[in-house]
Design a protein around this motif. Structure first.
Motif, PDB file in Angstrom:
ATOM      1  N   ASN A 113       0.829  -1.206   0.000  1.00 59.77           N
ATOM      2  CA  ASN A 113       0.000   0.000   0.000  1.00 59.77           C
ATOM      3  C   ASN A 113       0.858   1.248   0.000  1.00 59.77           C
ATOM      4  O   ASN A 113       1.842   1.317   0.687  1.00 59.77           O
ATOM      5  CB  ASN A 113      -0.875   0.031   1.260  1.00 59.77           C
ATOM      6  CG  ASN A 113      -2.215  -0.541   0.989  1.00 59.77           C
ATOM      7  OD1 ASN A 113      -2.441  -1.133  -0.060  1.00 59.77           O
ATOM      8  ND2 ASN A 113      -3.112  -0.368   1.915  1.00 59.77           N
ATOM      9  N   ALA A 114       0.416   2.229  -0.733  1.00 56.16           N
ATOM     10  CA  ALA A 114       1.076   3.526  -0.739  1.00 56.16           C
ATOM     11  C   ALA A 114       2.553   3.377  -1.050  1.00 56.16           C
ATOM     12  O   ALA A 114       3.360   4.199  -0.684  1.00 56.16           O
ATOM     13  CB  ALA A 114       0.901   4.220   0.616  1.00 56.16           C
ATOM     14  N   GLY A 115       2.907   2.312  -1.722  1.00 55.48           N
ATOM     15  CA  GLY A 115       4.307   1.994  -1.928  1.00 55.48           C
ATOM     16  C   GLY A 115       5.002   2.906  -2.910  1.00 55.48           C
ATOM     17  O   GLY A 115       6.213   3.054  -2.876  1.00 55.48           O
ATOM     18  N   ALA A 120       8.609  12.985  -0.817  1.00 46.04           N
ATOM     19  CA  ALA A 120       8.511  14.443  -0.897  1.00 46.04           C
ATOM     20  C   ALA A 120       7.077  14.898  -1.181  1.00 46.04           C
ATOM     21  O   ALA A 120       6.718  16.032  -0.907  1.00 46.04           O
ATOM     22  CB  ALA A 120       9.439  14.954  -1.983  1.00 46.04           C
ATOM     23  N   GLU A 121       6.268  13.997  -1.737  1.00 46.80           N
ATOM     24  CA  GLU A 121       4.901  14.384  -2.069  1.00 46.80           C
ATOM     25  C   GLU A 121       3.942  14.240  -0.894  1.00 46.80           C
ATOM     26  O   GLU A 121       2.785  14.622  -0.983  1.00 46.80           O
ATOM     27  CB  GLU A 121       4.378  13.540  -3.237  1.00 46.80           C
ATOM     28  CG  GLU A 121       4.957  13.954  -4.563  1.00 46.80           C
ATOM     29  CD  GLU A 121       4.386  13.133  -5.704  1.00 46.80           C
ATOM     30  OE1 GLU A 121       3.525  12.269  -5.461  1.00 46.80           O
ATOM     31  OE2 GLU A 121       4.831  13.364  -6.835  1.00 46.80           O
ATOM     32  N   ILE A 122       4.429  13.662   0.169  1.00 42.63           N
ATOM     33  CA  ILE A 122       3.555  13.478   1.321  1.00 42.63           C
ATOM     34  C   ILE A 122       3.438  14.792   2.087  1.00 42.63           C
ATOM     35  O   ILE A 122       4.434  15.416   2.443  1.00 42.63           O
ATOM     36  CB  ILE A 122       4.090  12.355   2.236  1.00 42.63           C
ATOM     37  CG1 ILE A 122       4.042  11.032   1.468  1.00 42.63           C
ATOM     38  CG2 ILE A 122       3.278  12.259   3.519  1.00 42.63           C
ATOM     39  CD1 ILE A 122       4.680   9.879   2.170  1.00 42.63           C
ATOM     40  N   ILE A 123       2.213  15.201   2.280  1.00 38.45           N
ATOM     41  CA  ILE A 123       1.960  16.482   2.936  1.00 38.45           C
ATOM     42  C   ILE A 123       1.822  16.246   4.447  1.00 38.45           C
ATOM     43  O   ILE A 123       1.040  15.401   4.864  1.00 38.45           O
ATOM     44  CB  ILE A 123       0.645  17.113   2.414  1.00 38.45           C
ATOM     45  CG1 ILE A 123       0.582  17.086   0.884  1.00 38.45           C
ATOM     46  CG2 ILE A 123       0.448  18.507   2.995  1.00 38.45           C
ATOM     47  CD1 ILE A 123       1.508  18.030   0.203  1.00 38.45           C
ATOM     48  N   GLY A 124       2.567  17.025   5.230  1.00 35.93           N
ATOM     49  CA  GLY A 124       2.440  16.930   6.682  1.00 35.93           C
ATOM     50  C   GLY A 124       2.906  15.582   7.217  1.00 35.93           C
ATOM     51  O   GLY A 124       3.785  14.951   6.656  1.00 35.93           O
ATOM     52  N   ARG A 125       2.323  15.176   8.340  1.00 38.02           N
ATOM     53  CA  ARG A 125       2.577  13.864   8.950  1.00 38.02           C
ATOM     54  C   ARG A 125       3.927  13.735   9.638  1.00 38.02           C
ATOM     55  O   ARG A 125       4.303  12.617  10.027  1.00 38.02           O
ATOM     56  CB  ARG A 125       2.421  12.719   7.912  1.00 38.02           C
ATOM     57  CG  ARG A 125       1.013  12.574   7.327  1.00 38.02           C
ATOM     58  CD  ARG A 125      -0.013  12.471   8.384  1.00 38.02           C
ATOM     59  NE  ARG A 125      -1.325  12.065   7.878  1.00 38.02           N
ATOM     60  CZ  ARG A 125      -2.457  12.304   8.541  1.00 38.02           C
ATOM     61  NH1 ARG A 125      -2.442  12.939   9.691  1.00 38.02           N
ATOM     62  NH2 ARG A 125      -3.606  11.899   8.068  1.00 38.02           N
ATOM     63  N   ALA A 126       4.666  14.841   9.774  1.00 36.62           N
ATOM     64  CA  ALA A 126       5.958  14.753  10.455  1.00 36.62           C
ATOM     65  C   ALA A 126       5.735  14.465  11.938  1.00 36.62           C
ATOM     66  O   ALA A 126       6.386  13.588  12.514  1.00 36.62           O
ATOM     67  CB  ALA A 126       6.738  16.046  10.271  1.00 36.62           C
ATOM     68  N   GLY A 154      -8.545   5.599   3.915  1.00 39.33           N
ATOM     69  CA  GLY A 154      -8.082   6.676   3.044  1.00 39.33           C
ATOM     70  C   GLY A 154      -7.474   7.857   3.766  1.00 39.33           C
ATOM     71  O   GLY A 154      -7.031   8.815   3.147  1.00 39.33           O
ATOM     72  N   ILE A 155      -7.435   7.788   5.084  1.00 35.79           N
ATOM     73  CA  ILE A 155      -6.963   8.953   5.829  1.00 35.79           C
ATOM     74  C   ILE A 155      -5.426   9.038   5.816  1.00 35.79           C
ATOM     75  O   ILE A 155      -4.850  10.098   6.060  1.00 35.79           O
ATOM     76  CB  ILE A 155      -7.521   8.923   7.271  1.00 35.79           C
ATOM     77  CG1 ILE A 155      -7.520  10.325   7.879  1.00 35.79           C
ATOM     78  CG2 ILE A 155      -6.752   7.928   8.146  1.00 35.79           C
ATOM     79  CD1 ILE A 155      -8.445  10.455   9.063  1.00 35.79           C
ATOM     80  N   GLY A 156      -4.791   7.904   5.511  1.00 35.91           N
ATOM     81  CA  GLY A 156      -3.329   7.920   5.359  1.00 35.91           C
ATOM     82  C   GLY A 156      -2.577   7.013   6.323  1.00 35.91           C
ATOM     83  O   GLY A 156      -1.403   7.230   6.587  1.00 35.91           O
ATOM     84  N   ALA A 323      -9.026  13.783  -1.306  1.00 34.27           N
ATOM     85  CA  ALA A 323      -8.363  14.949  -1.876  1.00 34.27           C
ATOM     86  C   ALA A 323      -7.569  14.548  -3.111  1.00 34.27           C
ATOM     87  O   ALA A 323      -7.581  15.236  -4.135  1.00 34.27           O
ATOM     88  CB  ALA A 323      -7.448  15.580  -0.846  1.00 34.27           C
ATOM     89  N   GLN A 324      -6.932  13.402  -3.007  1.00 35.72           N
ATOM     90  CA  GLN A 324      -6.105  12.952  -4.106  1.00 35.72           C
ATOM     91  C   GLN A 324      -6.923  12.626  -5.353  1.00 35.72           C
ATOM     92  O   GLN A 324      -6.606  13.061  -6.445  1.00 35.72           O
ATOM     93  CB  GLN A 324      -5.343  11.715  -3.645  1.00 35.72           C
ATOM     94  CG  GLN A 324      -4.191  11.378  -4.505  1.00 35.72           C
ATOM     95  CD  GLN A 324      -3.568  10.075  -4.071  1.00 35.72           C
ATOM     96  OE1 GLN A 324      -4.256   9.091  -3.822  1.00 35.72           O
ATOM     97  NE2 GLN A 324      -2.270  10.063  -3.981  1.00 35.72           N
ATOM     98  N   SER A 325      -7.992  11.885  -5.170  1.00 35.01           N
ATOM     99  CA  SER A 325      -8.742  11.478  -6.359  1.00 35.01           C
ATOM    100  C   SER A 325      -9.512  12.650  -6.961  1.00 35.01           C
ATOM    101  O   SER A 325      -9.573  12.796  -8.173  1.00 35.01           O
ATOM    102  CB  SER A 325      -9.653  10.290  -6.054  1.00 35.01           C
ATOM    103  OG  SER A 325     -10.468  10.580  -4.963  1.00 35.01           O
ATOM    104  N   LEU A 432      -6.513   2.403  -8.209  1.00 44.35           N
ATOM    105  CA  LEU A 432      -5.709   1.177  -8.235  1.00 44.35           C
ATOM    106  C   LEU A 432      -4.413   1.479  -7.501  1.00 44.35           C
ATOM    107  O   LEU A 432      -4.012   2.633  -7.403  1.00 44.35           O
ATOM    108  CB  LEU A 432      -5.354   0.770  -9.675  1.00 44.35           C
ATOM    109  CG  LEU A 432      -6.425   0.233 -10.596  1.00 44.35           C
ATOM    110  CD1 LEU A 432      -5.796  -0.122 -11.937  1.00 44.35           C
ATOM    111  CD2 LEU A 432      -7.099  -1.003 -10.015  1.00 44.35           C
ATOM    112  N   GLN A 433      -3.782   0.428  -6.992  1.00 48.42           N
ATOM    113  CA  GLN A 433      -2.497   0.645  -6.337  1.00 48.42           C
ATOM    114  C   GLN A 433      -1.450  -0.314  -6.858  1.00 48.42           C
ATOM    115  O   GLN A 433      -1.764  -1.420  -7.262  1.00 48.42           O
ATOM    116  CB  GLN A 433      -2.638   0.466  -4.820  1.00 48.42           C
ATOM    117  CG  GLN A 433      -3.312   1.652  -4.187  1.00 48.42           C
ATOM    118  CD  GLN A 433      -3.465   1.463  -2.688  1.00 48.42           C
ATOM    119  OE1 GLN A 433      -3.791   0.381  -2.222  1.00 48.42           O
ATOM    120  NE2 GLN A 433      -3.232   2.522  -1.950  1.00 48.42           N
ATOM    121  N   HIS A 434      -0.206   0.167  -6.848  1.00 45.95           N
ATOM    122  CA  HIS A 434       0.895  -0.686  -7.260  1.00 45.95           C
ATOM    123  C   HIS A 434       1.074  -1.832  -6.291  1.00 45.95           C
ATOM    124  O   HIS A 434       0.841  -1.687  -5.107  1.00 45.95           O
ATOM    125  CB  HIS A 434       2.196   0.102  -7.269  1.00 45.95           C
ATOM    126  CG  HIS A 434       2.418   0.835  -8.531  1.00 45.95           C
ATOM    127  ND1 HIS A 434       2.641   0.201  -9.706  1.00 45.95           N
ATOM    128  CD2 HIS A 434       2.440   2.161  -8.795  1.00 45.95           C
ATOM    129  CE1 HIS A 434       2.801   1.100 -10.655  1.00 45.95           C
ATOM    130  NE2 HIS A 434       2.672   2.308 -10.126  1.00 45.95           N
TER     131      HIS A 434
END
Ligand SMILES: Nc1ncnc2c1ncn2[C@@H]1O[C@H](COP(=O)(O)OP(=O)(O)O)[C@@H](O)[C@H]1O
Ligand SMILES: [Mg+2]
Length: 444
Positions: A113-115, A120-126, A154-156, A323-325, A432-434
């Motif tokens: 998931n989310a692989g 760098a594209e991930i917003i926040g979450r530090a 989907g929240i991350g 937000a992404q979709s 879809l996800q890789h």
């Protein structure tokens, strides 16, 4: 008006069973041309029904429309019912009888998931990442530490788990990523961990006892292990207990487990420290994701678009996936279309009946789906015939899309190029996800 509502309800139910029959039929490889013809007729009817329902729903927004529809809908519906009846009768002739999902072969599904998300594209979450690291740092060599991350779909959660997994602190650890999924299979989980720890495709061990022994051997060889159990749905305490005991640690090795789940109860059951509830993103962050995905910065009309975009971002209720979709969908849309997304009635459908935000999020995903071009919709809907977490081989999927006539013919691109671009679009929208395995084999 009451009757109309009832009819509509009935229609919706028919639609659902038609969809079921359709996916049933499409699940098998169809090489019989008459059956293929039947499927196509059914598909056409289904599209007509859902258009009709859409029409009806959007027209009831205005009073005049409602009046007009009251008159024309019943007629249309009767005709449609007849058409469906005929199709259903034919159905029997082709002996495409219903078949249950359970006898489908279960394919390995180590989904990463989310692989593919670039960090760098991930917003926040530090801060959130630090929280998890802090909870893990208390772990000792006596007991395995279980740190659950729980929250809405989907929240991350998986994205955060991935951040932890890739953190330099764990570079020297033996790391394992298991996509657990809705089908809880202890043996599969055990075998997955064994093969990742031993870094080779080992033979599947068939009995649980031997799996446990082998796991303990492997863990004893390591100093530190970080195991991510992504997307756990299993609720039964006895099963969770078995999972825990499978990962209990041997002397000298520190085992840390991060679990992601949607369910607070599961989080409480499995955790050895305080479970972590992943907070939603701020509206500002959702807007950042949306503007990134919609390539907002490159547009000439961005000044006009911004307030609309920010409004839409608010409606994502802090859910990254939404937000992404939506961002992706909005990329190719005009100012007017942005506006109509903002005012779309789907947003209101949910709020009136449900106080929690989960329904509204579904609304945003439904909206993304509705806004897809028709050909992409069919291709995506087709993927629903696979069980959750199923690994689809790209080339096979494209073949199936072509065979089913889902592709929009183009004079510029070959079917193959189109298929590739559809897949890219669905990946970008996170529909879809890789899969890790596919990346390894290079068959994505
Ligand atoms: N902080 C973030 N910034 C940008 N995109 C994100 C962020 N968090 C999640 N996403 C994206 O949103 C989607 C859903 O995230 P995911 O981690 O799979 O959610 P969950 O595991 O909670 O269901 C993924 O495609 C992911 O790439
Ligand atoms: Mg997830």
């Amino acid at each position: 008006h009451k009757n109309l509502k009832k009819d509509l309800q009935k229609m919706k139910m028919t639609l659902e069973s038609v969809e079921a029959a359709l996916s049933d039929a499409e699940r098998r490889s169809i090489n019989d041309s008459s059956a293929l013809l039947w499927v196509n007729r059914l598909k056409a009817a289904m599209y007509d029904i859902s258009d009709m329902l859409d029409d009806f729903e959007s027209d009831t927004q205005s009073r005049v429309g409602a009046m007009r529809k009251k008159i024309s809908m019943p007629d249309k519906m009767k005709k449609m019912q007849k058409r469906l009846q005929k199709i259903t009768e034919d159905h029997q002739n082709y002996r495409l009888l219903p078949e249950t999902r359970s006898n489908e072969p279960q394919l390995p599904d180590i989904r990463e998931n989310a692989g593919t998300m670039v960090e760098a594209e991930i917003i926040g979450r530090a801060e959130e990442k630090l929280e998890i690291l802090a909870r893990l740092s208390g772990s000792t060599t006596e007991h395995t530490t279980f740190v659950p991350i729980w929250g809405l779909g989907g929240i991350g959660k998986s994205t955060l788990a991935r951040l932890v997994y890739n953190h330099p602190e764990f570079e020297k650890h033996s790391r394992v990523w298991v996509y657990v999924s809705q089908i809880f299979d202890l043996k599969k989980i055990g075998n997955t961990i064994i093969s990742q720890l031993s870094r080779q495709q080992s033979q599947q061990i068939l009995d649980l006892h031997s799996i446990n022994i082998r796991l303990q051997e492997l863990l004893a060889e390591k100093k530190n292990a970080l195991i991510i159990l992504d997307d756990l749905w299993e609720k039964r305490p006895s099963q969770l207990e078995e999972l825990k005991s499978m990962l209990k640690q041997s002397k000298g090795c520190k085992v840390m487990v991060v679990v992601t789940t949607r369910d607070e109860g599961i989080a409480n059951e499995i955790s050895t420290v305080q479970p972590y509830k992943l907070p939603q993103l701020s509206d500002e962050m959702c807007w950042e994701i949306m503007s990134q995905k919609s390539k907002f910065e490159t547009r000439d009309d961005k000044e006009r678009l911004e307030p609309i975009g920010r409004d839409i971002a608010k409606k994502c209720k802090g859910v990254a996936l939404a937000a992404q979709s939506l961002g992706h969908i909005l990329r190719s849309k005009s100012y007017g279309e942005w506006n109509s997304v903002r005012t779309n009635h789907i947003w209101n459908l949910s709020t009136s009946t449900d106080a929690s935000s989960s329904h509204e999020v579904l609304g945003s995903l439904l909206l993304s789906y509705n806004l897809m071009p028709p050909y992409l919709k069919s291709c995506f809907a087709y993927c629903a015939i696979f069980p959750k977490g199923h690994i689809m081989i790209k080339d096979e999927l494209i073949h199936q899309w072509i065979a089913l006539g889902f592709m929009e013919p183009s004079s510029i691109f070959s079917y193959w190029q189109l298929g590739e671009s559809y897949i890219m679009q669905l990946l970008e929208m996170s529909f879809l996800q890789h899969s890790k395995r596919l990346l390894l084999n290079g068959t994505t």
